[in-house]
Design a protein around this motif. Sequence first.
Motif, short mmCIF file in Angstrom:
data_model
loop_
_atom_site.label_atom_id
_atom_site.label_comp_id
_atom_site.label_asym_id
_atom_site.label_seq_id
_atom_site.Cartn_x
_atom_site.Cartn_y
_atom_site.Cartn_z
N TYR A 1 27.71 11.58 31.17
CA TYR A 1 27.00 10.42 30.34
C TYR A 1 28.03 9.92 29.28
O TYR A 1 28.20 8.63 28.98
N HIS A 2 28.73 10.70 28.70
CA HIS A 2 29.62 10.51 27.45
C HIS A 2 30.87 9.86 28.09
O HIS A 2 31.31 8.78 27.61
N ILE A 3 31.32 10.11 29.26
CA ILE A 3 32.43 9.65 30.05
C ILE A 3 32.05 8.03 30.33
O ILE A 3 32.74 7.16 30.18
N TYR A 4 30.71 8.02 30.81
CA TYR A 4 30.21 6.65 30.92
C TYR A 4 30.34 5.73 29.89
O TYR A 4 30.93 4.70 29.90
N LEU A 5 29.91 6.34 28.63
CA LEU A 5 29.82 5.44 27.34
C LEU A 5 31.24 4.88 27.00
O LEU A 5 31.35 3.84 26.62
N HIS A 6 31.96 5.94 27.23
CA HIS A 6 33.43 5.55 26.73
C HIS A 6 34.57 5.58 27.69
O HIS A 6 35.73 5.81 27.67
N TYR A 7 34.20 4.80 28.93
CA TYR A 7 34.99 4.72 30.02
C TYR A 7 36.27 3.86 29.77
O TYR A 7 37.41 4.07 30.02
#
Length: 270
Positions: free
Chosen positions: A217-223
């Motif tokens: 989820y964090h990777i998605y937010l800071h893609y």
Amino acid sequence: MSSNYVEDDGGGLLGDYLSSETLIPCAGAIVGILACKMVYDLSQMISEAQFKSYFGLSSMQKVEWNNRAISTFHALFITIWSVYFVFWSDLYDVNVLTTAVTFRSSPASTFGLAVSSGYFLTDLAMILWFYPSLGGMEYVVHHLLSMSAVTYAMLTREGQLYTFMVLISETTTPSMNLRWYLDSAGLKKSRVYLVNGFVMFLAWLVARIILFIYVFYHIYLHYNEIMQMQKVGICLVLVAPCVIYVLNLIWFGKISRGLKKTLTTKKRRD
């Protein structure tokens, strides 16, 4: 885009002693390797003096006994280090610094990763030397991915946040090792073994299943920030957690079946 060097509250003191960007990784890796050697020797010395069951082990079992002491020590060290930087330090707080989270680092964060890289290098060497007695191909893949991600984040100062997030999963190692110790000591039917089984199950569920969902989820937010990294870094951030997560699911399935079998056996015995 080149990585930016950022110093947080946890890096000031260590940075005074290890100010060189070249010295920090080298010093940390050497500390990690020497710590592994020290813990191995201490484990052997203490076990021979305190545990009668140690003498009943085969030569290979003694190697594994001491090797697990190393992994337990590393797990405790890197879990504390990682939890601090991920949840307590301001280094990766999006509300404190404007620099992209993928390019933040400090002397302390880099030093911690260097120590961990020294451990993974030592443990991988032992796994390959005694292969497959200390672990099969899944352990080789796990260590190669972990060492690659840790070393990359250490040397380039990129993606350190995600490396620490994944390293928190090492918190499951002590309970796994305790299970092996109890089994080797003939205490597989003890209450401690059963309680440790529950602890191991919960630790895996939280640190290797639920935590990884948060990582994705964090990777998605800071893609967008991740895509500013070098291609190797992008690949490691996007691919390594996915591969490790698949391994985690496989191992979690084995742990679940093992706990179920233990509970069924205990119920029949009662």
